[in-house]
Design an enzyme around this catalytic site. Structure first.
Site, mmCIF file in Angstrom:
data_model
loop_
_atom_site.group_PDB
_atom_site.id
_atom_site.type_symbol
_atom_site.label_atom_id
_atom_site.label_comp_id
_atom_site.label_asym_id
_atom_site.label_seq_id
_atom_site.Cartn_x
_atom_site.Cartn_y
_atom_site.Cartn_z
ATOM 1 N N GLU A 272 -1.747 -0.026 -5.743
ATOM 2 C CA GLU A 272 -2.578 1.171 -5.610
ATOM 3 C C GLU A 272 -3.865 0.885 -4.826
ATOM 4 O OE1 GLU A 272 -1.220 3.848 -6.259
ATOM 5 O OE2 GLU A 272 0.434 3.072 -7.472
ATOM 6 N N GLU B 64 4.770 2.975 1.485
ATOM 7 C CA GLU B 64 5.076 2.271 0.243
ATOM 8 C C GLU B 64 5.362 0.800 0.502
ATOM 9 O OE1 GLU B 64 4.928 3.137 -3.066
ATOM 10 O OE2 GLU B 64 3.830 4.772 -2.105
#
Length: 290
Positions: free
Chosen positions: A146, A224
């Protein structure tokens, strides 16, 4: 219902504000007696497309906290909360970004997300399910993932892409709607668009909106992989792979709101509209990396 109501109220407020802006710019005058004013239509489309995306980004932390019930850790009340703050602070310092807010939200699945207006004003939140299911090494890797999203500026970039696509969706849907309406009316000039314009514009906005979603989802899937590499960098490749394998083993459906899923860790991602690539592919990509 509280989450849905909050979402609807926020969007209504955004549309009201943008309507005022468009009226001041004259962007609502793109339909004239002489035809379609493309310049005014482009202003209208850009204000609603780009403006809506950036207003949503500006409100993203506020919306995320309220839609998930995330509670920001101001003063750690346990060793686990103290460890979360210390880990995020260390990773943020390594990434060269400002210290994000750290929050925990109640949800059964193993999940986390990051959002915020800028790299130095972000929010990183983890679910209670993640804290229960993952050990510290795996949690550290998820936090690194994150933090990488924040450091890479993924939220802002995704907002720009969404804004540009929204602009073209609005613009093209109205151009096509006007063309279809003109064809249906033929030589019958009644001084304004007919029902064909409105129906076609709505249908095309839905169709083009789906096409735009595929582009946004494709970009999100690419990011991602970069975030996984970031998690491996900040926490270690072994830890990142272990975290992804643990995610693959869990089967709880995601309770994150739709707008937050682009920055979450999801376990079932198999279609063009999904924002994450398959976990098998993510694990294989990390295993093959140097």
């Amino acid at each position: 219902m509280k989450r849905i109501g909050l979402f609807l109220l926020t969007n209504i407020a955004i549309m009201l504000v943008l309507s005022v802006v468009v009226s001041l710019l004259g962007g609502d005058r793109f339909l004239t007696q002489n035809g379609l004013n493309l310049g005014s239509l482009l202003i209208f489309s850009a204000v609603f497309g780009m403006g809506g995306s950036f207003i949503s980004l500006a409100m993203s932390k506020w919306m995320a906290k309220r839609s998930t019930g995330a509670v920001v850790i101001e003063q750690p009340k346990s060793a686990a909360e103290a460890w979360l703050l210390a880990t995020v602070e260390r990773q943020a310092r390594a990434a060269g970004i400002g210290m994000p807010e750290v929050a925990v939200y109640d949800a059964p699945e193993i999940n986390a997300f990051a959002t915020g207006m800028s790299r130095n004003s972000a929010l990183v939140a983890v679910s209670t399910g993640l804290l229960r299911a993952l050990n510290q090494d795996e949690t550290e890797a998820v936090l690194g993932h994150e933090i990488a999203h924040v450091a890479n500026g993924d939220m802002v970039t995704l907002t720009l892409i969404q804004g540009v696509l929204n602009t073209f969706v609005i613009f093209l849907s109205k151009v096509i709607g006007y063309a279809v309406d003109s064809a249906l009316r033929g030589k019958d000039d009644r001084g304004g668009p007919g029902i064909g314009y409105y129906v076609t514009s709505i249908v095309m906005q839905i169709v083009l909106g789906f096409a735009a979603s595929i582009v946004v989802a494709w970009f999100s899937r690419r990011r991602e992989f970069a975030a996984d590499a970031g998690g491996a960098h900040y926490a270690g490749k072994r830890k990142m792979i272990a975290a992804l394998q643990k995610l693959k083993a869990q089967h709880e459906p995601s309770t994150l709101p739709q707008g937050m899923q682009a920055f979450g860790i999801a376990s079932e991602v198999k279609s063009l509209f999904m924002t994450h690539p398959p976990l098998e592919e993510r694990i294989a990509r990390l295993q093959a990396s140097a």
